[in-house]
Design an enzyme around this catalytic site. Sequence first.
Site, PDB file in Angstrom:
ATOM      1  N   ASP A  13       0.792  -1.187   0.166  1.00  0.00           N
ATOM      2  CA  ASP A  13       0.046  -0.136  -0.123  1.00  0.00           C
ATOM      3  C   ASP A  13       0.886   1.181  -0.051  1.00  0.00           C
ATOM      4  O   ASP A  13       0.356   2.442   0.507  1.00  0.00           O
ATOM      5  CB  ASP A  13      -0.975   0.042   1.056  1.00  0.00           C
ATOM      6  CG  ASP A  13      -1.664  -1.277   1.331  1.00  0.00           C
ATOM      7  OD1 ASP A  13      -2.454  -1.699   0.420  1.00  0.00           O
ATOM      8  OD2 ASP A  13      -1.878  -1.784   2.597  1.00  0.00           O
ATOM      9  N   LYS A  16       2.522   1.886  -5.327  1.00  0.00           N
ATOM     10  CA  LYS A  16       3.236   1.429  -6.376  1.00  0.00           C
ATOM     11  C   LYS A  16       2.137   1.748  -7.728  1.00  0.00           C
ATOM     12  O   LYS A  16       3.064   2.143  -8.649  1.00  0.00           O
ATOM     13  CB  LYS A  16       3.516  -0.169  -6.145  1.00  0.00           C
ATOM     14  CG  LYS A  16       4.308  -0.614  -5.151  1.00  0.00           C
ATOM     15  CD  LYS A  16       4.598  -2.262  -5.054  1.00  0.00           C
ATOM     16  CE  LYS A  16       3.213  -2.717  -4.729  1.00  0.00           C
ATOM     17  NZ  LYS A  16       2.649  -2.365  -3.211  1.00  0.00           N
ATOM     18  N   GLY A  40      -4.278  -4.762  -4.110  1.00  0.00           N
ATOM     19  CA  GLY A  40      -4.805  -3.721  -5.185  1.00  0.00           C
ATOM     20  C   GLY A  40      -3.971  -2.322  -5.210  1.00  0.00           C
ATOM     21  O   GLY A  40      -3.359  -2.068  -4.230  1.00  0.00           O
ATOM     22  N   HIS A  41      -4.023  -1.727  -6.356  1.00  0.00           N
ATOM     23  CA  HIS A  41      -3.468  -0.588  -6.484  1.00  0.00           C
ATOM     24  C   HIS A  41      -4.731   0.422  -6.789  1.00  0.00           C
ATOM     25  O   HIS A  41      -5.537   0.094  -7.610  1.00  0.00           O
ATOM     26  CB  HIS A  41      -2.513  -0.512  -7.940  1.00  0.00           C
ATOM     27  CG  HIS A  41      -1.412  -1.305  -7.810  1.00  0.00           C
ATOM     28  ND1 HIS A  41      -0.747  -1.595  -6.565  1.00  0.00           N
ATOM     29  CD2 HIS A  41      -0.689  -2.099  -8.552  1.00  0.00           C
ATOM     30  CE1 HIS A  41       0.299  -2.457  -6.727  1.00  0.00           C
ATOM     31  NE2 HIS A  41       0.229  -2.915  -8.207  1.00  0.00           N
ATOM     32  N   GLN A 223       2.017  -6.645  -3.222  1.00  0.00           N
ATOM     33  CA  GLN A 223       2.371  -6.649  -2.151  1.00  0.00           C
ATOM     34  C   GLN A 223       3.841  -5.949  -1.849  1.00  0.00           C
ATOM     35  O   GLN A 223       3.705  -4.714  -2.586  1.00  0.00           O
ATOM     36  CB  GLN A 223       2.475  -8.079  -1.588  1.00  0.00           C
ATOM     37  CG  GLN A 223       1.160  -8.792  -1.450  1.00  0.00           C
ATOM     38  CD  GLN A 223       0.634  -9.170  -2.697  1.00  0.00           C
ATOM     39  OE1 GLN A 223       1.308  -9.773  -3.473  1.00  0.00           O
ATOM     40  NE2 GLN A 223      -0.517  -9.510  -2.850  1.00  0.00           N
TER      41      GLN A 223
END
Length: 429
Positions: A13, A16, A40-41, A223
């Site tokens: 988190d 990225k 998630g992004h 991750q």
Amino acid sequence: MPAVVIVGAQWGDEGKGKATDILGSRVDYVVKFNGGNNAGHTVVIGDQKYALHLLPSGILSPGCVPVIGNGVVVDLKVLFEEIDGLEERGIDTSRLVISANAHVIADYNRTMDKVAERFLGSRKIGTTGRGIGPTYADKMNRLGIRVQDLFDEKILRQKVEGALELKNQVLTKIYNRRAVEVDEIVEELLSYVDRLAPMVADTPLLLHEALTEGKTVLLEAGQATLLDVDHGTYPFVTSSSATTGGACTGSGIAPTEITRVIGIVKAYATRVGEGPFPTELFDEDGDGARLRKNGAEFGTTTGRPRRCGWYDAPIARYAARINGVTDFVLTKLDVLTGWDQIPVCVAYDVDGERVDEMPMTQTGFHHAKPIYEYFPGWSEDISGARSFEDLPKTAQEYVLALEKISGARISTIGVGPDREQSIERHALL
């Protein structure tokens, strides 16, 4: 031309997705090389926010080829739901390529994930329940189903039968659940074949040819380093390799092709799920809650509130060593606006002894207490800063202090969620 790796240097988190999106217009391929839809992004473009879970961030960059590498585990239902959601918003997803060797998450993997977490009770890992770990376990146990298997029904059925032979024993006799029928799994997986087939390719060959032709390939981790199955805070980790080494195995690109490694660090620290977190703030209405509110620290995939704490320099140095970080991208500096002073963890107290690097053992890290240095804060709004000199002097000093103790130069600074809200001190590409 280079292969460039982007990795998270904390517990995930870190931002990225934004970093990948910033570079997306400068690269030819973006490859997701590990993980699945358990992370998630969030990417903000103008007034539009995109939450990506399985798709590479490069899907949002016109002209860039997004690739799901062999190291990813793919939930096909989620994949097509995500594709449909983007298509409805006018995003072209036709360039997506998926590795024939990527493993597929079957419904029984999700079931095993959820019942195992409940069975563990207070010893739970804090998984998302999306079947990621059980799918990777099947891969290592040689019981996995790969994307290519869906194109040979006989092989697919044999593999499903082999996987369920043991799993049904566990489900019925240990967890008191119903057995899973082979036919229902095979039928579901075969239902995706027609739509999936045009996307599937020999991605290691594709990427090798791209690099040979002088194109730039960006390898995007899911991750982060402290969640890596080998180098993270085991056992509170993910089930894949989220480091630079994982970029090679998860994509088929040789280590000698990688010319730059970009580590993403938040200007503070967060963590989701269980496990040690030395700088965590436990206050209900103090600095921890303030960081969570100001930084909108809720999981992209699960919506869970993130645990928040101060920047941890030993962790950043550890990530720099493990990954060979050449450049850091420091995100969410704007979230720290308004603090009179900002603590930074520079070392640990482990049972009365000062430890300057990450402790070797799980026990040592669980016992680690942060040793802080304090830096003056700032009150000015920095969201409009576009050069390092635009930042208040104390914000500049904070960045330079982090750079000095983190193991690599800080090349880009994020001052807001939008892709344009960034300061580039050194060119990343």
